[in-house]
Motif scaffolding. Structure first.
Motif, PDB file in Angstrom:
ATOM      1  N   UNK A   1       8.497  10.640  -8.861  1.00 47.79           N
ATOM      2  CA  UNK A   1       8.057   9.615  -7.918  1.00 47.79           C
ATOM      3  C   UNK A   1       6.889  10.123  -7.087  1.00 47.79           C
ATOM      4  N   UNK A   2       5.896   9.245  -6.893  1.00 48.28           N
ATOM      5  CA  UNK A   2       4.764   9.534  -6.014  1.00 48.28           C
ATOM      6  C   UNK A   2       4.755   8.498  -4.888  1.00 48.28           C
TER       7      UNK A   2
ATOM      8  N   UNK B   1       0.813  -1.228   0.000  1.00 54.01           N
ATOM      9  CA  UNK B   1       0.000   0.000   0.000  1.00 54.01           C
ATOM     10  C   UNK B   1       0.840   1.270   0.000  1.00 54.01           C
ATOM     11  N   UNK B   2       1.995   1.252   0.562  1.00 56.10           N
ATOM     12  CA  UNK B   2       2.808   2.470   0.660  1.00 56.10           C
ATOM     13  C   UNK B   2       4.089   2.373  -0.155  1.00 56.10           C
ATOM     14  N   UNK B   3       4.043   1.626  -1.222  1.00 56.16           N
ATOM     15  CA  UNK B   3       5.191   1.534  -2.119  1.00 56.16           C
ATOM     16  C   UNK B   3       5.151   2.703  -3.099  1.00 56.16           C
ATOM     17  N   UNK B   4       6.226   3.493  -3.201  1.00 56.16           N
ATOM     18  CA  UNK B   4       6.232   4.613  -4.156  1.00 56.16           C
ATOM     19  C   UNK B   4       6.286   4.126  -5.596  1.00 56.16           C
ATOM     20  N   UNK B   5       5.723   4.934  -6.489  1.00 53.98           N
ATOM     21  CA  UNK B   5       5.651   4.579  -7.908  1.00 53.98           C
ATOM     22  C   UNK B   5       6.117   5.737  -8.777  1.00 53.98           C
TER      23      UNK B   5
ATOM     24  N   UNK C   1      15.112   3.024  -4.745  1.00 50.14           N
ATOM     25  CA  UNK C   1      16.144   3.081  -5.781  1.00 50.14           C
ATOM     26  C   UNK C   1      15.991   4.289  -6.699  1.00 50.14           C
ATOM     27  N   UNK C   2      15.283   5.290  -6.231  1.00 52.29           N
ATOM     28  CA  UNK C   2      15.067   6.456  -7.084  1.00 52.29           C
ATOM     29  C   UNK C   2      14.385   6.045  -8.368  1.00 52.29           C
TER      30      UNK C   2
END
Length: 390
Positions: A252-253, A168-172, A217-218
């Motif tokens: 990134x969000x 749920x809180x993984x950035x994309x 990992x940016x």
């Protein structure tokens, strides 16, 4: 890859005592078994590069494997490095989803065991069909995720989280790939099985979108997917068209529910990559500097803000050499010699054109604020003005 595919390949190889591979209908390698028997160049290439060449695909398809409901034997071709093969189409409900391939020499295949192998090929077809449907259904969910409706976005994010694809809180970060063309065109179909399961994909009217988890990992993971998508798409295009491919990467969000913002940036980045050759084929939004102004509002309002009347007078001139010379001069930090070398003209020609630029615009190129106005306007003009009128 689903482990069932490997099980099927291993079972067929044991049953018929032949090296076996499973490819999808686009000749991308899905699974293979190791075998001590002699193998040909095409099988080795398929294993090492994960797909076959267009020439090899056309040759095999010429034997009707795409529509055949029964096993097809194909002859050897020394020119292509192909040994004779037995192809078992992996079909489900009248549709071919892939192919099981077995080398057919020397010694021959036990025909009495073929029905059992055909049943395994049908099982592979059913699994491939199921996987294709799952991808299509997930693509619709991704489209909802990118919509402007907050409720639809929240529902889509919940569906994806419940499937266990990502946390749920993984950035994309969003990656958008499209083929720059002046003609309307539908996106070329891409085989997405070769992408990681955690990458969410959808196709729009003229582009492919990928939402990539980038935890820790940016933008590295997004760049990797961008390069992989370029390779997958290029395989389906004639060589002459591949130069038109552009990819944009958004910022990134923090989670999926906010991925639309990154997607918007990625789409704008493809516009920049299309117009600025030095940024092709991949342009990342966080690195675009002044071009990020494109996100600041409608084009008409942005044009009014960044295209000074003095610059507009230059844009309206019929002589493109003046605009080009001014832009090259400004990007060369006011170095006339470097400008002349870049344009392949004499320094006196550069001086003459710059004087004309000052006359047309009323700007003084010796002044830093005037140079800023001119540089900004010329840089942004391709994005906020109608080039057909210039």
């Amino acid at each position: 890859m689903r482990p069932e595919f490997q099980d099927i390949v291993d079972d067929v190889a044991r049953l018929l005592a032949r090296p076996t591979t499973l490819e999808d209908r686009d000749f991308n390698l899905v699974a293979f078994c190791s075998h001590e028997a002699h193998v040909d160049e095409v099988r080795l290439r398929s294993i090492l590069e994960r797909h076959s060449t267009r020439e090899v695909q056309d040759w095999f398809e010429g034997f009707g494997i795409a529509t055949s409901e029964v096993p097809v034997r194909t002859p050897a071709s020394p020119e292509l490095g192909v040994l004779s093969r037995l192809c078992l189409p992996a079909r489900w409900r009248g549709v071919t989803y892939g192919y099981l391939w077995l080398l057919d020499e020397p010694g021959g295949i036990d025909e009495a065991r073929l029905p059992a192998a055909e049943a395994l090929a049908e099982r592979a077809g059913a699994l491939m069909a199921q996987q294709a449907r799952s991808r299509e259904e997930l693509a619709y969910t991704v489209e909802d995720l990118l919509s402007a409706d907050p409720e639809a976005v929240d529902r889509a994010a919940e569906v994806i989280h419940d499937l266990g694809i990502v946390g749920r809180e993984v950035p994309f970060a969003a990656v958008v790939l499209r083929l720059a063309t002046t003609e309307p065109a539908s996106p070329v179909p891409m085989n997405l099985w070769r992408l990681p399961r955690s990458v969410l994909a959808a196709s729009g009217d003229d582009q492919h979108t990928f939402l990539v988890p980038v935890d820790g990992d940016g933008l590295k993971a997004a760049r990797d997917i961008a390069r992989q998508a370029l390779d997958l798409y290029s395989e389906r295009l004639p060589p002459a068209a591949r130069g038109g491919l552009v990819v944009g990467i958004g910022g990134i969000r923090p989670n999926l529910a906010q991925a639309r913002g990154s997607w918007h940036e990625a789409r704008l980045a493809t516009r920049v990559a299309e117009a600025v050759e030095s940024l092709r084929p991949i342009a990342a939004w966080p690195e675009l500097g002044v071009y990020r102004l494109l996100a600041c509002g409608p084009e008409r309002a942005l044009a009014s803000a960044v295209i000074d009347p003095a610059v507009r007078r230059l844009l309206e001139q019929r002589d493109p050499d003046l605009r080009q010379t001014a832009l090259v001069y400004l990007e060369a930090r006011g170095n006339v010699q470097e400008t002349a070398a870049t344009l392949n003209v004499h320094r006196q020609t550069v001086y003459y054109r710059l004087q004309k630029v000052e006359q047309v615009t009323g700007l003084a190129l010796a002044r830093g604020d005037h140079r800023l106005v001119l540089h900004l306007g010329l840089t942004m003009a391709p994005f906020v003005t109608d080039q057909s009128e210039i």
